[in-house]
Design a protein around this motif. Structure first.
Motif, short mmCIF file in Angstrom:
data_model
loop_
_atom_site.label_atom_id
_atom_site.label_comp_id
_atom_site.label_asym_id
_atom_site.label_seq_id
_atom_site.Cartn_x
_atom_site.Cartn_y
_atom_site.Cartn_z
N VAL A 235 5.86 3.11 12.29
CA VAL A 235 6.51 3.64 11.08
C VAL A 235 5.44 4.13 10.11
CG1 VAL A 235 7.97 3.06 9.10
CG2 VAL A 235 8.48 2.10 11.36
N ALA A 236 4.34 3.40 10.01
CA ALA A 236 3.25 3.78 9.11
C ALA A 236 1.96 3.15 9.63
CB ALA A 236 3.53 3.31 7.69
N HIS A 237 0.83 3.80 9.28
CA HIS A 237 -0.47 3.34 9.76
C HIS A 237 -1.54 3.70 8.74
CE1 HIS A 237 -4.06 4.05 12.69
NE2 HIS A 237 -4.17 2.88 12.09
N THR A 238 -2.27 2.70 8.27
CA THR A 238 -3.43 2.92 7.41
C THR A 238 -4.61 2.16 8.01
OG1 THR A 238 -2.98 1.00 5.99
CG2 THR A 238 -2.01 3.11 5.35
N GLY A 239 -5.80 2.50 7.55
CA GLY A 239 -6.99 1.81 8.07
C GLY A 239 -8.17 1.99 7.15
N GLU A 240 -9.25 1.33 7.50
CA GLU A 240 -10.47 1.43 6.69
C GLU A 240 -11.68 1.07 7.54
OE1 GLU A 240 -12.20 -0.02 2.35
OE2 GLU A 240 -10.49 -1.05 3.23
N TRP A 241 -12.72 1.89 7.41
CA TRP A 241 -14.04 1.56 7.93
C TRP A 241 -14.80 0.91 6.77
CZ3 TRP A 241 -14.66 2.44 13.04
CH2 TRP A 241 -13.88 3.44 13.64
N ARG A 242 -15.34 -0.27 7.00
CA ARG A 242 -16.08 -0.99 5.96
C ARG A 242 -17.45 -1.39 6.49
NH1 ARG A 242 -11.98 -5.61 4.21
NH2 ARG A 242 -12.09 -5.89 6.45
N LEU A 243 -18.48 -1.08 5.70
CA LEU A 243 -19.86 -1.35 6.12
C LEU A 243 -20.49 -2.34 5.15
CD1 LEU A 243 -20.86 2.36 6.83
CD2 LEU A 243 -19.87 0.69 8.42
N THR A 244 -21.04 -3.42 5.71
CA THR A 244 -21.66 -4.45 4.89
C THR A 244 -23.13 -4.57 5.28
OG1 THR A 244 -19.58 -5.68 4.80
CG2 THR A 244 -21.60 -6.88 4.24
N ARG A 245 -24.00 -4.50 4.27
CA ARG A 245 -25.43 -4.66 4.53
C ARG A 245 -25.76 -6.14 4.73
NH1 ARG A 245 -29.45 -1.16 3.36
NH2 ARG A 245 -28.09 -0.05 1.90
N LEU A 246 -26.35 -6.47 5.87
CA LEU A 246 -26.75 -7.84 6.17
C LEU A 246 -28.13 -8.13 5.57
CD1 LEU A 246 -25.49 -7.98 9.88
CD2 LEU A 246 -24.34 -8.81 7.81
N PRO A 247 -28.50 -9.40 5.43
CA PRO A 247 -29.78 -9.74 4.80
C PRO A 247 -30.99 -9.07 5.44
CG PRO A 247 -28.41 -11.70 4.98
CD PRO A 247 -27.70 -10.60 5.72
N ASP A 248 -30.95 -8.79 6.74
CA ASP A 248 -32.10 -8.17 7.40
C ASP A 248 -32.06 -6.64 7.34
OD1 ASP A 248 -30.00 -7.65 9.08
OD2 ASP A 248 -30.90 -8.54 10.88
N GLY A 249 -31.12 -6.08 6.56
CA GLY A 249 -31.05 -4.64 6.40
C GLY A 249 -30.19 -3.93 7.43
N THR A 250 -29.66 -4.68 8.40
CA THR A 250 -28.77 -4.08 9.39
C THR A 250 -27.35 -4.05 8.83
OG1 THR A 250 -28.40 -6.21 10.47
CG2 THR A 250 -30.25 -4.87 11.26
N THR A 251 -26.40 -3.65 9.67
CA THR A 251 -25.04 -3.40 9.19
C THR A 251 -24.01 -4.16 10.01
OG1 THR A 251 -25.68 -1.15 8.53
CG2 THR A 251 -23.32 -1.58 8.79
N LEU A 252 -23.05 -4.74 9.31
CA LEU A 252 -21.85 -5.22 9.96
C LEU A 252 -20.78 -4.15 9.71
CD1 LEU A 252 -20.33 -7.43 11.51
CD2 LEU A 252 -19.62 -8.36 9.28
N ALA A 253 -20.40 -3.45 10.77
CA ALA A 253 -19.41 -2.38 10.67
C ALA A 253 -18.06 -2.90 11.15
CB ALA A 253 -19.83 -1.18 11.52
N ALA A 254 -17.04 -2.72 10.31
CA ALA A 254 -15.71 -3.23 10.65
C ALA A 254 -14.69 -2.11 10.57
CB ALA A 254 -15.31 -4.36 9.70
N SER A 255 -13.74 -2.16 11.48
CA SER A 255 -12.61 -1.23 11.48
C SER A 255 -11.34 -2.04 11.35
CB SER A 255 -12.58 -0.42 12.79
OG SER A 255 -11.38 0.32 12.88
N ARG A 256 -10.61 -1.81 10.26
CA ARG A 256 -9.38 -2.56 9.99
C ARG A 256 -8.18 -1.63 10.05
NH1 ARG A 256 -7.72 -7.36 7.99
NH2 ARG A 256 -5.84 -7.44 6.72
N HIS A 257 -7.13 -2.08 10.70
CA HIS A 257 -5.87 -1.33 10.80
C HIS A 257 -4.74 -2.15 10.19
CE1 HIS A 257 -7.37 1.73 13.69
NE2 HIS A 257 -8.11 0.73 14.15
N SER A 258 -3.83 -1.47 9.51
CA SER A 258 -2.58 -2.08 9.05
C SER A 258 -1.44 -1.15 9.45
CB SER A 258 -2.58 -2.29 7.53
OG SER A 258 -3.54 -3.24 7.15
N VAL A 259 -0.44 -1.69 10.11
CA VAL A 259 0.65 -0.87 10.62
C VAL A 259 1.99 -1.52 10.32
CG1 VAL A 259 -0.78 0.07 12.48
CG2 VAL A 259 0.63 -1.95 12.90
N ILE A 260 3.03 -0.68 10.27
CA ILE A 260 4.41 -1.12 10.32
C ILE A 260 4.94 -0.68 11.67
CG2 ILE A 260 6.71 -0.96 9.32
CD1 ILE A 260 4.80 -2.38 7.49
N LEU A 261 5.36 -1.65 12.48
CA LEU A 261 5.80 -1.36 13.84
C LEU A 261 7.27 -0.93 13.85
CD1 LEU A 261 4.22 -4.46 15.58
CD2 LEU A 261 3.35 -2.12 15.66
#
Length: 294
Positions: A235-261
């Motif tokens: 019925v609907a679909h949204t999402g977000e790419w979120r990037l977090t800087r880790l203490p060593d300068g690398t990245t935690l990359a996350a992909s989040r989805h929210s849907v109405i089925l």
């Protein structure tokens, strides 16, 4: 000063209707014009007062603004105002009001009061277009309650967030970088707004057309999006790419989805399909950025 009032009758209790108005996190899934919504925590929320930022269509363009809201669970109202309205607005305020009609019926009113610097008819046109769409979305959500289904995939990438963000932002390069993207047409407007018309390939080689709009914010390492054309299973679909800087300068990359089925039975299929695509994109971002580090 100009005023508008839009109403709809909803076959659901007034308290349930008010709860949907209060929770802006579900607005992009509920309101067709709304692309992205989030709370602004400065000043902190509390005692029924809060600040939110919205991105929503006004005609063919996506506009963004901050709104200050006062929620009253006794009167079942939500008052709002824009502290810094953008042109052509000089001021904008209003109220959501859920009136209990008894027997599980609600009359929902959406009031706007505004003053325009110019082009008052443009503002009126946007309100007369968006307000009925929002009321219709809320009526459907209240009469057919379906909780959003959200899930997330993440991957650590040995590259700075800026490099990963650049990979995700440059969607016009995806057909040459992502095997599942057959074609992509990208248009941009000021404020980090992108509109994508895509054709992707399923695991069985089937082509799937799609269209989405994205809110890109490099300062926060976030790219939020809403799918404008969804498959019948959603019925609907949204999402977000979120990037977090880790203490060593690398990245935690996350992909989040929210849907109405459309059908709760499709939950596992949707999770697998969207998750497979997200994980493939994250792996490509990892390979691309880690091999191109200075």
């Amino acid at each position: 000063m100009a005023n508008t009032v839009h109403t709809t009758r909803i076959a659901a209790p007034a308290k349930a209707v008010h709860a949907l108005i209060a929770d802006v996190t579900v607005w992009p899934l509920m309101f067709e014009p709304c692309v992205h919504a989030e709370y602004v925590e400065d000043p902190p929320r509390g005692e029924g007062r809060e600040r939110i930022r919205l991105w929503a269509f006004a005609g063919e363009e996506v506009k963004s603004w901050v709104s200050e809201r006062t929620l009253d669970t006794h009167s079942l109202s939500v008052d709002f105002r824009q502290p810094e309205p953008a042109a052509p607005l000089a001021s904008m305020s209003g109220r959501w009001l859920a009136k209990d009609l008894g027997d599980g019926q609600t009359l929902l009113e959406l009031h706007h009061e505004f003053e325009a610097l110019s082009d008052e008819h443009v503002v009126l046109h946007a309100l007369h277009e968006n307000s009925p769409a929002e009321l219709a979305g809320l009526r459907i959500a209240a009469e057919n309650p379906r909780a959003p289904y959200s899930f997330e995939d993440s991957l650590r990438i040995a590259a700075p967030p800026e490099a990963v963000y650049d990979f995700l932002y440059a969607a016009d390069r995806w057909p040459e970088r992502l095997p599942h993207v057959a074609s992509l047409e990208l248009t941009e407007q000021p404020g980090g707004i992108q509109r994508l018309v895509t054709e992707t390939r399923g695991t069985d080689g089937t082509a799937h057309p799609g269209e989405s709009v994205r809110v890109c914010r490099p300062e926060s390492g976030s790219i939020a999006y809403k799918q404008l054309r969804t498959p019948t299973v959603l019925v609907a679909h949204t999402g977000e790419w979120r990037l977090t800087r880790l203490p060593d300068g690398t990245t935690l990359a996350a992909s989040r989805h929210s849907v109405i089925l459309a059908d709760p039975k499709s939950r596992e299929t949707v999770r697998n399909t969207l998750g497979t695509t997200s994980r493939a994109t994250l792996r490509r971002a990892k390979d691309f950025t880690e091999t191109r580090r200075p």
